[in-house]
Design an enzyme around this catalytic site. Structure first.
Site, mmCIF file in Angstrom:
data_model
loop_
_atom_site.group_PDB
_atom_site.id
_atom_site.type_symbol
_atom_site.label_atom_id
_atom_site.label_comp_id
_atom_site.label_asym_id
_atom_site.label_seq_id
_atom_site.Cartn_x
_atom_site.Cartn_y
_atom_site.Cartn_z
ATOM 1 N N TYR A 1 0.840 -1.208 0.000
ATOM 2 C CA TYR A 1 0.000 0.000 0.000
ATOM 3 C C TYR A 1 0.875 1.259 0.000
ATOM 4 C CZ TYR A 1 -4.177 -2.802 1.215
ATOM 5 O OH TYR A 1 -5.220 -3.707 1.230
ATOM 6 N N GLU B 1 0.113 -10.876 -3.748
ATOM 7 C CA GLU B 1 0.902 -12.123 -3.836
ATOM 8 C C GLU B 1 0.446 -12.966 -5.021
ATOM 9 O OE1 GLU B 1 1.658 -14.442 0.099
ATOM 10 O OE2 GLU B 1 -0.284 -13.480 0.144
#
Ligand code: DCP
Length: 696
Positions: free
Chosen positions: A23, A121
């Site tokens: 983020y 991921e």
């Protein structure tokens, strides 16, 4: 419990890619002036400066941790830049992070089968690409090897004092005496280094990677050297890696099974498992889990990279810590409305762009009761078949909540202190849509129906958008003791730091643990709602209610339509969107009802007044809600979940509710001459329905 999968050839090349302080990177790309500065992302509107949910590496070097709150971070590092998570509908809006994750996935997917495991991921199966490279341009033939590959960490590769590490890595990559598997791994190292460079160039994001022969080892390796580095696990180093790995850090061993291994067998590190025979482990934990444990002790895992660019579920959640706990049905309804609105939008986007539909709506909550003796009790998660349309979802979610609340309260008597209700409080709520699948091909009319008849997605557009859209927001959490159902949820950052101040590395790891895991947002850190909760989901069916309403279909339909139109038009949606939503909503319940077996013995009485602020009514209201709980129903519920029905039981009037093109199809299908062609009475599954459509 974990189950051993057939072990595929360990000649595979599998990579796990994990974005660095994700983020923060997304925010730094939005605000380039923050690059290189200590930065953290905080959850909006929170106590003590908000909860830190992502911490940049510059800030980490200055002592900032994710478990801190904004004020504490400022005290530790006054120069830190705290960026707030965007907000929508009074809660975190993670769309920009999801979209950023999708950008990365679209690049990584160029080289092999790609499984999106969480918001940041990805697993890649690079076996084919590695084989191709090995046959066409084997590393040993390369004069120049890219610097990024030469910076790889090869576990077990010794660097003598004073030796040039990059030269050592180069030597390892170019070994002509290595066996085929190791040569493939060397190719994987080059491919992943190149992919990571592409990601950086095209998105400005750095990522780290693990490369090995299976997902389990690659996942472990990607976290070993961060940020912006890659780690390789050759077969010869597996034992060394696992012998000192704390058992609870292993995927699926973070919960009860891991604790049991520690207390029952004295196993503290994965390597400790080596002392037990497979038979012994099977005696303790059953055949499958025993074999699985025996395998993981040796770094063996047959789990495949799934080839999934889109999320397995969508979710939306929010926590209400401390004094913000929800204490009335009215406030719960308000927030469920917000969450369902977001969920509904994402489902619609998924449908429009990917031709996928979700079939299960699940509600999770975290609650407390004022009675200390009941403080350990967990709010049961509840599921039901998903009905498309915001209003329907909101209504169903509220019903699920009430069913859960009733079960949660059990015999507990709501205590009253004067007029103040102190019976219960809700500190976390989430709704998720699961069992997402592609709409079968050849169902164009169904598509039109779902999309409000306005357009169909062309295959080429779909293919393109596949990379652009999704629910990335994936965080994962192990179901430590179950391989049953996988449900993913939108992570809600706030709770992470708020609820989970003691959040350990292990927990962070569990939040993200991929495949058999939950994209967990809000309760990725909610210890009270972990693992077991998800396996205890109780499927609920609203078929009963639908059956109850069957005689009043037309009346209901018009009420629902007008109510929903009003609801939609009250929002800043475009007129077209309102129209589309109304159309979409209008048909959905009847379609679902149409495909389900009607059982008049089950009915759900009218919904408890969510708007009621009088909580003393809760219990009696819930008790009237007979059909959404009770063991006697569970069998029936499961039967309905099979989505089967008998042709002769279909009420022809139901067909009138369907969109016209579907009406024709269904009528044609029900025509006596057609049915005569069928052999006598028989149940028909939804799959049959779709294939029949094609033939008609
Ligand atoms: N996240 C969150 N709440 C948490 C953990 C993470 O909202 N409790 C969000 C913010 C993170 C993103 O998910 O940026 C990815 O989580 P990771 O655990 O992968 O952590 P980072 O990517 O931030 O850092 P790292 O480089 O350590 O992977």
């Amino acid at each position: 419990m974990p189950v051993a999968k057939p072990v595929s050839s360990d000649g595979r090349v599998i990579a796990h890619i994990d974005m660095d302080c994700f983020y923060v990177q997304v925010e730094q790309r939005k605000h380039p002036e923050l690059r290189g500065l200590p930065t953290a992302v905080v959850q909006y509107n929170s106590w003590k400066g908000g909860a830190l949910i992502a911490v940049g590496y510059e800030a980490r070097a200055l002592g900032i941790k994710r478990s801190m709150r904004g004020e504490e971070a400022k005290a530790v590092c006054p120069q830190i830049h705290l960026v707030q998570v965007p907000v929508a509908r009074g809660k975190a809006d993670l769309n920009s992070y999801r979209e950023a994750g999708s950008e990365v996935v679209s690049i990584l997917a160029r080289m092999g089968r790609c499984e999106r495991a969480s918001i940041d991921e990805v697993y890649l199966d690079l076996t084919d690409a590695a084989e191709t490279m090995l046959s066409e341009t084997p590393p040993e033939s390369l004069e120049i090897i890219d610097d990024e590959a030469l910076k790889s960490h090869i576990l077990g590769l010794k660097h003598e004092d004073g030796s040039d590490m990059k030269e050592n890595v180069k030597g390892w990559l170019r070994r002509s005496d290595a066996d085929h598997r190791e040569k493939l791994l060397a190719c994987g190292v080059l491919i992943v280094a190149d992919l990571r460079m592409q990601v950086l160039q095209e998105t400005q994001f750095t990522c780290s990677a693990g490369i090995s022969h299976n997902k389990m080892l690659s996942k472990l390796a990607s976290a070993m050297n961060k940020p912006a580095q890659q780690t390789v696990v050759p077969c010869s180093s597996v034992q060394q890696l696992l012998e000192s790995l704390p058992i609870k850090k292993m995927k699926q061993l973070g919960g009860k099974l891991g604790s049991s291994l520690q207390s029952e067998l004295g196993v503290n590190f994965v390597g400790d498992l080596l002392q037990f025979s497979e038979q012994k482990l099977q005696e303790y934990y059953g055949i499958n889990t025993g074999t699985w444990l025996w395998n993981i002790a040796r770094g063996i895992s047959g789990e495949e990279v799934e080839g999934r660019l889109l999320t397995k579920s969508h979710g939306s959640g929010k926590t209400f810590p401390g004094p913000r706990a929800l204490k009335t049905l009215h406030s719960v309804q308000h927030w469920l409305n917000q969450l369902c609105e977001e969920l509904s939008e994402r489902l619609q986007t998924d449908l429009d762009q990917n031709r996928r539909i979700a079939r299960t709506l699940t509600l999770h909550a975290r609650a407390y009761m004022s009675s200390d003796s009941d403080s350990h009790k967990k709010f049961p998660s509840k599921s039901c078949p998903l009905r498309y349309g915001t209003t329907k979802m909101q209504e169903d979610a509220m019903n699920l909540f009430q069913a859960g609340l009733r079960e949660y309260l059990g015999p507990f008597e709501v205590k009253m202190q004067g007029n103040k209700k102190i019976g219960w409080g809700i500190t976390g709520l989430s709704v998720s849509a699961g069992k997402i699948s592609d709409i079968p091909s050849g169902t164009s009319s169904i598509m039109k129906y779902f999309q409000g008849h306005d357009r169909l997605c062309s295959p080429s557009k779909l293919a393109k958008e596949k990379f652009e859209l999704e629910d990335p927001c994936s965080f994962s959490e192990n179901e430590s003791n179950s391989t049953l159902d996988i449900i993913e949820h939108t992570k809600l950052p706030e709770e992470e730091a708020t609820v989970n101040n003691e959040s350990s590395d292990l927990e962070s790891m569990e939040h993200k643990t991929s495949t058999n895991s939950l994209e967990v947002p809000f309760y990725s850190s909610m210890s009270s709602l972990k693992k077991a909760d998800f396996s205890q989901e109780t499927p609920l069916s609203f078929s009963g209610r639908e059956s109850h309403l069957e005689p009043k279909l037309t009346e209901l339909q018009s009420k629902v339509s007008s109510k929903e139109s009003t609801f939609e038009s009250g929002r800043p949606a475009s007129e077209q969107q309102v129209k589309r939503n109304a159309l979409r909503d209008k048909g959905t319940p009847s379609l679902l009802r149409f495909f389900r077996r009607v059982d008049p013995s089950c009915s759900i009485q009218s919904q408890v007044l969510a708007q009621s602020s009088d909580d003393t009514n809760i219990r009696s209201s819930l008790e009237n809600n007979n059909s959404i709980h009770g063991d006697s129903l569970s069998e029936d519920v499961q039967r309905r979940e099979m989505w089967r029905y008998n042709v002769d039981e279909i009420d022809p009037s139901v067909i009138d509710e369907l969109p016209s093109e579907i009406q024709e199809e269904v009528r044609a299908w029900l025509r006596p001459q057609k049915r005569q062609a069928n052999s006598a009475r028989r149940s028909v599954g939804i799959a049959d329905y779709f294939s029949r459509n094609k033939k008609l």
